[in-house]
Design a protein around this motif. Structure first.
Motif, PDB file in Angstrom:
ATOM      1  N   THR A 118     -10.280 -17.166 -52.564  1.00  0.00           N
ATOM      2  CA  THR A 118      -8.885 -16.991 -52.700  1.00  0.00           C
ATOM      3  C   THR A 118      -8.123 -17.741 -51.620  1.00  0.00           C
ATOM      4  O   THR A 118      -7.371 -18.681 -52.109  1.00  0.00           O
ATOM      5  N   THR A 119      -8.533 -17.928 -50.428  1.00  0.00           N
ATOM      6  CA  THR A 119      -7.979 -18.851 -49.403  1.00  0.00           C
ATOM      7  C   THR A 119      -8.193 -20.328 -49.672  1.00  0.00           C
ATOM      8  O   THR A 119      -7.384 -21.078 -49.553  1.00  0.00           O
ATOM      9  N   PHE A 120      -9.384 -20.557 -50.391  1.00  0.00           N
ATOM     10  CA  PHE A 120      -9.658 -21.847 -50.806  1.00  0.00           C
ATOM     11  C   PHE A 120      -8.784 -22.356 -51.891  1.00  0.00           C
ATOM     12  O   PHE A 120      -8.058 -23.547 -51.901  1.00  0.00           O
ATOM     13  N   SER A 121      -8.371 -21.405 -52.906  1.00  0.00           N
ATOM     14  CA  SER A 121      -7.429 -21.724 -53.886  1.00  0.00           C
ATOM     15  C   SER A 121      -5.969 -21.933 -53.606  1.00  0.00           C
ATOM     16  O   SER A 121      -5.412 -22.634 -54.050  1.00  0.00           O
ATOM     17  N   THR A 122      -5.711 -20.767 -52.459  1.00  0.00           N
ATOM     18  CA  THR A 122      -4.360 -20.862 -52.072  1.00  0.00           C
ATOM     19  C   THR A 122      -4.025 -22.151 -51.075  1.00  0.00           C
ATOM     20  O   THR A 122      -2.965 -22.719 -51.011  1.00  0.00           O
ATOM     21  N   SER A 123      -5.112 -22.663 -50.552  1.00  0.00           N
ATOM     22  CA  SER A 123      -5.087 -23.889 -49.761  1.00  0.00           C
ATOM     23  C   SER A 123      -4.877 -25.056 -50.597  1.00  0.00           C
ATOM     24  O   SER A 123      -3.967 -25.990 -50.351  1.00  0.00           O
ATOM     25  N   SER A 124      -5.256 -25.121 -51.759  1.00  0.00           N
ATOM     26  CA  SER A 124      -4.889 -26.128 -52.607  1.00  0.00           C
ATOM     27  C   SER A 124      -3.377 -25.953 -53.140  1.00  0.00           C
ATOM     28  O   SER A 124      -2.811 -27.029 -53.438  1.00  0.00           O
ATOM     29  N   VAL A 125      -3.032 -24.828 -53.641  1.00  0.00           N
ATOM     30  CA  VAL A 125      -1.802 -24.393 -53.819  1.00  0.00           C
ATOM     31  C   VAL A 125      -0.783 -24.952 -52.707  1.00  0.00           C
ATOM     32  O   VAL A 125       0.279 -25.825 -53.108  1.00  0.00           O
ATOM     33  N   ALA A 126      -0.850 -24.356 -51.471  1.00  0.00           N
ATOM     34  CA  ALA A 126      -0.110 -24.975 -50.458  1.00  0.00           C
ATOM     35  C   ALA A 126       0.012 -26.375 -49.995  1.00  0.00           C
ATOM     36  O   ALA A 126       0.990 -26.871 -50.008  1.00  0.00           O
ATOM     37  N   ALA A 127      -1.318 -27.081 -49.939  1.00  0.00           N
ATOM     38  CA  ALA A 127      -1.401 -28.228 -50.002  1.00  0.00           C
ATOM     39  C   ALA A 127      -0.744 -29.240 -50.890  1.00  0.00           C
ATOM     40  O   ALA A 127       0.071 -29.952 -50.869  1.00  0.00           O
TER      41      ALA A 127
END
Lengths: 311, 497, 335
Positions: A118-127
Motif C-alpha cells: 500500500t505505502t509503495f503505491s501511495t508513495s508513487s501517488v505522492a511523488a
C-alpha cells in the motif's frame, strides 16, 4: 532495568562511538555551531524516523514517508510562491502530507491491504503529485524562514524544536492508552481485536501520525535546503526505516522505543559526516558510508536479539 | 429470567460446519459446564459470544433482550467476558497492564494512570496470591501463571456473563481451588458462568448443570447430580464408553538390553537441569507432566533444536546440532502445532508427503496416492492443497511424511492436540504399526489418558513424568495409570515451596 | 492470447452460481493481467492510432522483457517467504549495466568474460544478502535496502562516477527485431523464464524453495536446509539482476549511474500483479511476466496520452492501489 536488555542500548553505543570519532577527526565538531548545522541537516530524517517508529510499533511499515517529504516540500514552496505567509503555507503543506497518511491508514486499516504494498503505491501517488506540481527543482523559501531555521531561537538551535515537537507529540500520545494499545497491536493483531481494541482505527492513526511527523520534518528540510525539489525527500523513505532498525525497533512490531529511532537517525547522519570529515576520496564516500551502516545494522541486530530457529 | 439464551446458533467456516444447532439458556448465578469432544463447537460458541466470530444464523438473548453481538467491544459492553485457552495476553506488556487492557484507568481523562493500573492490578492479584507477579512482563511467566493472569483479567472486568474456556487444564490443584472460590463468589453476585472443561472432577465440584455438545450441536442439558461420569461421557461421544476408559488393567512390559538411543547428561537449557535419557528398541516412552515443565524441551533438545547435543544411537556416538543432522541419523519429529510447524499449508498433499524422503534423503519413487490411502487420509487428489483437509487428516499426512522414511526413533510433541477422536485413534494405530516394525517412539502428551492407552498398545513401554525440567517419576508395568501420572505431576506442596 | 481469454470467459459464464462465478474471477491469478493488458492495448490504439501496430507492440514487449527478467529473481525471493523481498535489484542492475559496459569496453570478444565477472559479482552480492538475513537475522527489507547503498557506492567507486565503455554490436542486437514484433530480447526473456521455470518446478532446489516459503519452521523440522536454500535464492536474484543490467545496457545503448533504480519497485509490482502472494510459498514466473507486460503497457499508454511524468506516476500508483484493494486484502478480523 537490565541495560543490555534495553533495546536502545546498542544504538546508544554506536552513536557515542561515531560522535567520538567525529570529534577526533573534526576538532570543532562538538561546538554549538557545528552541532547546529548537523542537526539542521538531519532533523528531517529524525522526524520521519519517529513517525516510522510509531508505525513499526503497531506492526505496520510505511515506505511512503520520503514521497510525503517531497510533496510537503513542493506544496510549501509553491504556496509561498503564491505569496502565502510561512505559517499558513506550512500548515497547509503538512495537512496535504497528512492526507496521504490518511489514505495509507484507510487502505491498510479498513481495507486490510498489505502495508508494504500500500505505502509503495501511495508513495508513487505522492511523488507523482509532487512532480506534477513542480516538474523541476525551483522556487525559493522565504529568507526569514531559512535564516530562522539555520540559526538559534531562544538560545537553542532551531532544528531542535522540530525534533522536540515531534518527539513530545509522541511522548504525549504514548502516555495515553493509545501507547498501550499500540504495543498490544504490534504484539498480536488478533488478540488486540479480541481485547476490544479498535484495530482499524489504531492502524489508521499510526499512518496519520507518521505522515504528520514526516510533514513537520519536511518543513525542516525546506528550511535546510531553502528551495523546492520534487525528488528531495526520496532517500528518507528507506533511511527512516533503517534508522528504526538500527535503533532497536523490531520490524515485527511491539518492540523498541522512539528514542531509539532518534538515535538511529543521528547515527546515519554521523556516518555521513564522518565519511566527509575523514577525507575519503569522493568516489568512495557512498561505498564507505554504505558499509558502515551495514556494519552498524549487523552490530545492532546481533546485539539486540539472537536469530531463533524454532521457538 | 435467563442471563443468556442462545437459540439455534449456526456457523460454518467455508465448507466446515463448526456449529449447526447450538441452543442453551443460563440463569443468573448458574455455573454451567459445557462438555464436548474436540471439534464439538464449544470454542466456536464461546467466540461467537465474545464477538470474535460472526454467527451465520441464530438468536442470542441477554437478560431476555435480543441482541446481535457486533464486535468484541460490543460484547464486552454487554458484560460478556471470555477467558480463553489461547490466552488474550500480550507478552510484551506487564501483568498489570494486561489485567486492565480492556478498561485502562486514566488521569484527567487523557493519560494512562499507571499508579492506578498497578493498584487495581495488585488488588486482584492479592486475592489470587499472585501479587509477586506484578511488574513482570507476561513473557517472563510460566504457563500456569499466565492462565491465572488470564483469569484475573476476566475478574477485573466484573462480568455479567463469564465464559471460562479450558484454562484450568494448565493449573495446579491449589490454583484450581482458587478459581473455584472466585467463581462461587461471582455466582453469589448473580454472574452466569459457562465453564468449558474436559476434567470431570472439576465439573462435578464447580458446576450446577452441564450442557453436552457433539458435532456442533447441543445434545442435552442436565443437572450435574442427575448423571454420573460415564453417562456424561457416553452422551458426549454418542456411544457407550464405560469399557473403553477402564479397560487397561493388564500389565505393560518393560524392555531391557542394549538401548537404541542414549543421551548421557542431557541438558535442558531453559531449566538448567541435566539427566540421563535412554530409549530401548521398539519401546514406547510417554512423557507426561503439567504443561510447560520441560516435556517439549526434552524432545526438541534430542532433535537438535536447542543447540548441539551428544547422543549415542545404536552405540554410535552422534552429535546432533540441527534437525537436519537428526534427520540424517534417521530420527523423526512430529509437532502438535500443525499450523506453525507441521504442514506446508499452501502446497499439495504429495509435496507435503515427499518433503523429507525426496528433498532431504534424496530418495525418489514415492507413490503418494498409495501412501495416503494406506494412512487412511480422506482426500480427493494428491494434488490438492493440504489446507483443504481437516486438521486430523492434515496431521496424518504430516506423520506419513515421516513414516515413509522408516525412522529408527520418532519424537512426537503432543501430536494429537486439537484433532478429533477418530483421527486420534488413527494416529495411535499408525504409531503402533511403526513400533511393531521395531522403531521406538517418544511421545509427549498433555492428555494423560492418551499416554496410558498408548502404553497399553505397545509391546513395551515406560512413562516419564516431568516437573520443572526434571524427570520426577518413571512409571512402568502396573504403575502406568492416569492416577499415578497425575499424582506425580503435582508434587505435594510444590506450589508453596 | 485472445483465444485464452475467450475460453476463460466462456468457462466463467457457464457457472450458474453468481457468487461462485465472481470467486472464480477473483481466484484466477492470470486473468486480471491478461484483461488489463488487452484493455490498455485497445485504449492505447484509440488514444493514439498506431499504438497497437507490430512495431510498437514489439517495443512494448522488449521493454517488458527486461522487467520480466528482473522479476524472475524477485519472484523467487518472494516465494522463499520469511518476508523475503529484494530491494537491491535496481542497484544491482545499474551496477551490471555500468560494470558490464566497462568490462567489455567495446570489444565483443570480451563479452563472455564480462558475463562471468558479472555472475560472480552478482552472486557475491546475493551471498552477502543471504548471510545478513539468515545468519545475522536482519529483516530482508532492511538488509537488501542497505545493500542498495553499498552496491551503488561500489558502482560509483569502480567507475569513478564516469560511465565508460562502448557497447558492442553483439549486445546491441538484443533490441533488434527477428520477425515482426519479436525481438531477440523477447526470445532471451522467454528462454530465461523457461529455464528458471524448470529450476523452480522440477529440481530439488525449486521444490525446497516452495516448501520453505510455505512454512519455514516445518521445513526446518523436516531437515530441509533453510539457510542454504534461501541464500542460494538471493544469489540467483543477484546474478539475474547483474545480467539484466547488462541486457538493459544492450537495449538502451549507453550506461548511466543508477539507470535501473526504478526496477526495484517495478519488479515487486510485476510480481504482485502476477498473483504472487507476499507471504511466500506460491508464485509463478508467468504471472510475473504478465505483470511486467501490464506495467509496461500502462506506462506506454500514459506516455502516448502525453501526460507529464508526475501524472504518470500518480496514475501508476493509483492503478496498483486499486489492484491491491481488489485482489490482495487480508481476511477480516471478525470471522
Amino acid at each position: 532495568m537490565n541495560i543490555l536488555k534495553w533495546t536502545t542500548f546498542p544504538v546508544l553505543v554506536l552513536v557515542i562511538v561515531m560522535a567520538v570519532i567525529n570529534s577526533v577527526l573534526t576538532p570543532g565538531f562538538l561546538t554549538m555551531s557545528s552541532l547546529s548545522g548537523f542537526l539542521g541537516s538531519y532533523a528531517p530524517l529524525v522526524c520521519a524516523a519517529v513517525g516510522s517508529a510509531v508505525v513499526l510499533f503497531g506492526g505496520g511499515i510505511d515506505i511512503s514517508l520520503g514521497s510525503i517529504v517531497c510533496l510537503v516540500n513542493v506544496v510549501f514552496i509553491t504556496m509561498q510562491g503564491y505569496g502565502w505567509n510561512v505559517l499558513t503555507s506550512a500548515a497547509l503543506a503538512v495537512l496535504v502530507g497528512v492526507g496521504v497518511g490518511a489514505l495509507n491508514g484507510f487502505v491498510i486499516g479498513f481495507l486490510r491491504v498489505n502495508p508494504l504494498l500500500t505505502t509503495f503505491s501511495t508513495s508513487s501517488v505522492a511523488a507523482g503529485v509532487a512532480l506534477w506540481i513542480m516538474p523541476t527543482p525551483g522556487g525559493q523559501a522565504s529568507m526569514d524562514f531559512v535564516t530562522w531555521y539555520n540559526g538559534n531561537w531562544l538560545g537553542i538551535p532551531t532544528p531542535v524544536y522540530f525534533i522536540a515537537v515531534v518527539w513530545l507529540l509522541w511522548l504525549f500520545l504514548s502516555k495515553t492508552p493509545i501507547g498501550i494499545w499500540l504495543y498490544a497491536l504490534g504484539c498480536d493483531e488478533r488478540k488486540a481485536f479480541a481485547s476490544a481494541i479498535s484495530v482499524a482505527w489504531l492502524q489508521f492513526f499510526t499512518y496519520v501520525f507518521a505522515a504528520l511527523a514526516t510533514g513537520i520534518g519536511a518543513i525542516a528540510l525546506t528550511g535546510s535546503v531553502g528551495s523546492g525539489d520534487p525528488l528531495v525527500g526520496l532517500p528518507i523513505s528507506l533511511n527512516a526505516i533503517a534508522a528504526c532498525v538500527i535503533g532497536g525497533i523490531s520490524l515485527m512490531g511491539g518492540r523498541g522505543d522512539s528514542f531509539g529511532a532518534i538515535l538511529g537517525a543521528l547515527f546515519l547522519g554521523l556516518v555521513s559526516t564522518t565519511v566527509l570529515a575523514a577525507h575519503v576520496p569522493p568516489f568512495y564516500q557512498d561505498l564507505v558510508s554504505g558499509v558502515i551502516v551495514l556494519l552498524g545494522v549487523i552490530g545492532s541486530v546481533s546485539l539486540s536479539r539472537k536469530p531463533k530457529l524454532v521457538s | 429470567m435467563n442471563a443468556l439464551e442462545c437459540r439455534r446458533i449456526q456457523k460454518s467456516f467455508g465448507s466446515v460446519n463448526a456449529l449447526c444447532d447450538a441452543s442453551l439458556s443460563v440463569r443468573p448465578g448458574e455455573i454451567r459446564a459445557i462438555l464436548g469432544g474436540n471439534g464439538s463447537g464449544k470454542s466456536t460458541l464461546a467466540k461467537i459470544l465474545g464477538g470474535v466470530v460472526r454467527p451465520n444464523q441464530g438468536e442470542i438473548k441477554l437478560f431476555d433482550k435480543t441482541c446481535s453481538i457486533r464486535s468484541p467491544r460490543h460484547s464486552k459492553r454487554l458484560g460478556i467476558v471470555i477467558t480463553s485457552q489461547e490466552l488474550s495476553l500480550f507478552t510484551n506488556h506487564t501483568v498489570e497492564t494486561n489485567l486492565l487492557m480492556c478498561d485502562i484507568p486514566r488521569s484527567i481523562g487523557v493519560f494512562t494512570n499507571r499508579a492506578r493500573v498497578k493498584h487495581v492490578g495488585r488488588q486482584v492479584m492479592d486475592e489470587l496470591n499472585l501479587s509477586h507477579l506484578i511488574g513482570k512482563t507476561v513473557a517472563e511467566l510460566a504457563a500456569n501463571e499466565q492462565y491465572m493472569v488470564e483469569f484475573a483479567k476476566a475478574l477485573i472486568q466484573k462480568p455479567k456473563i463469564l465464559i471460562v474456556d479450558e484454562i484450568t487444564s494448565a493449573l495446579y490443584r491449589e490454583e484450581v481451588e482458587l478459581v473455584k472460590q472466585m467463581l462461587f463468589r461471582l455466582k453469589e453476585n448473580g454472574t452466569a458462568v459457562l465453564f468449558i472443561s474436559h476434567r470431570m472432577a472439576e465439573i462435578y465440584s464447580i458446576c450446577d448443570s452441564v450442557t453436552i455438545m457433539r458435532n456442533g450441536e447441543t445434545v442435552a442439558t442436565v443437572g450435574i447430580q442427575e448423571k454420573n461420569e460415564n453417562e456424561l461421557l457416553s452422551m458426549m461421544s454418542g456411544r457407550d464408553v464405560t469399557d473403553v476408559i477402564h479397560s487397561h488393567t493388564g500389565s505393560v512390559a518393560t524392555a531391557d538390553g542394549p538401548p537404541l538411543l542414549m543421551a548421557p547428561q542431557l541438558r535442558l537449557s531453559r531449566f538448567g537441569t541435566q539427566f540421563d535419557f535412554r530409549v530401548q528398541p521398539g519401546e514406547f516412552v510417554g512423557i507426561a507432566g503439567l504443561q510447560g515443565h520441560g516435556q517439549s524441551d526434552l524432545v526438541r533438545t534430542l532433535f537438535g533444536m536447542r543447540g548441539s547435543v551428544h547422543l549415542k544411537l545404536e552405540g554410535q556416538d552422534l552429535h546432533v546440532s540441527s534437525p537436519r543432522k537428526a534427520v540424517a541419523a534417521r530420527m523423526a519429529f512430529i509437532s502438535g502445532d500443525r499450523e506453525k510447524e507441521g504442514v506446508f499449508s499452501v502446497r499439495s498433499l504429495s509435496e507435503n508427503l515427499a518433503a523429507v524422503k525426496e528433498l532431504v534423503m534424496g530418495q525418489t519413487g514415492l507413490a503418494a496416492d498409495a501412501v495416503l490411502r494406506e494412512q487412511g487420509v480422506k482426500f480427493a487428489s494428491a494434488k490438492q492443497p493440504i489446507r483443504t483437509l481437516s486438521g486430523g487428516n492434515q496431521q496424518k499426512v504430516v506423520i506419513g511424511r515421516w513414516l515413509v522414511t522408516n525412522p529408527k526413533i520418532l519424537l512426537a510433541d503432543d501430536p494429537t492436540k486439537g484433532i478429533d477422536v477418530q483421527a486420534r485413534l488413527d494416529v495411535h494405530h499408525m504409531l503402533c504399526r511403526l513400533i511393531e516394525k521395531g522403531s521406538s517412539v517418544v511421545f509427549v502428551s498433555s492428555d494423560d489418558e492418551e499416554l496410558v492407552q498408548l502404553a497399553h498398545m505397545a509391546p513395551s513401554a515406560r512413562i516419564l513424568v516431568m516437573y520443572e525440567g526434571k524427570i520426577v517419576r518413571v512409571l512402568t508395568g502396573l504403575d502406568i495409570t492416569t492416577e499415578n501420572i497425575i499424582s506425580a505431576s503435582v508434587p505435594r506442596g510444590a506450589r508453596f515451596k | 492470447m485472445f483465444k485464452l481469454v475467450e475460453q476463460q470467459v466462456k468457462r466463467i459464464i457457464s457457472v450458474p452460481n453468481k457468487r461462485l462465478r465472481w470467486s472464480i474471477v477473483r481466484n484466477n491469478v492470470y486473468l486480471p493481467s491478461v484483461i488489463a493488458s488487452l484493455v490498455l492495448l485497445g485504449l492505447g490504439q484509440v488514444i493514439s492510432p498506431g499504438f497497437a501496430d507490430f512495431n510498437n507492440i514489439g517495443n512494448i514487449l522488449a521493454v517488458a522483457s527486461i522487467l520480466a527478467i528482473a522479476a524472475v529473481g524477485q519472484t523467487m525471493v518472494i516465494v522463499s517467504g520469511g518476508e523475503g523481498i529484494d530491494l537491491s535489484v535496481g542497484a544491482v542492475m545499474s551496477m551490471g549495466a555500468l560494470l558490464g559496459a566497462s568490462f567489455i569496453h567495446g570489444e565483443a570478444s570480451r563479452l563472455p568474460i564480462a558475463v562471468v565477472l558479472l555472475v560472480l559479482i552478482g552472486a557475491a552480492i546475493g551471498y552477502i544478502n543471504g548471510f545478513g538475513i539468515q545468519w545475522v537475522g536482519i529483516p530482508p527489507l532492511v538488509m537488501t535496502l542497505i545493500m542498495t547503498s553499498v552496491v551503488n557506492g561500489f558502482t560509483v567507486a569502480y567507475t569513478k562516477g564516469q560511465p565508460s565503455g562502448a557497447i558492442p554490436k553483439v549486445l546491441l542486437a538484443v533490441g533488434q527485431p527477428i520477425v515482426g514484433p519479436i525481438r531477440w530480447l523477447l526470445v532471451l526473456a522467454i528462454a530465461i523464464l523457461v529455464a528458471f521455470g524448470i529450476i523452480m518446478n522440477k529440481t530439488s532446489y525449486g521444490k525446497r524453495l516452495f516448501l520453505i516459503g510455505s512454512n519455514r519452521n516445518a521445513a526446518l523440522l523436516s531437515g530441509i536446509s533453510v539457510r542454504g536454500t534461501v541464500t542460494v535464492t538471493y544469489m540467483i536474484s543477484g546474478v539475474i539482476g547483474a545480467l539484466a543490467g547488462l541486457i538493459l545496457v544492450g537495449y538502451t545503448g549507453n550506461a548511466q549511474l543508477q539507470m535501473a533504480s526504478d526496477y526495484t519497485l517495478l519488479s515487486i509490482a510485476a510480481v504482485v500483479i502476477g498473483g504472487t502472494k507476499l507471504a511466500g510459498g506460491e508464485g509463478t514466473l508467468v504471472g510475473a511476466a504478465l505483470g511486467a507486460i501490464v506495467l509496461t503497457m500502462l506506462t506506454s499508454v500514459l506516455v502516448a496520452v502525453g501526460l507529464p511524468q508526475g501524472v504518470r506516476e500518480l496514475v501508476q500508483g493509483l492503478t496498483l492501489l486499486l489492484i491491491l484493494v481488489a485482489y490482495s486484502r487480508a481476511p477480516r478480523l471478525r470471522q
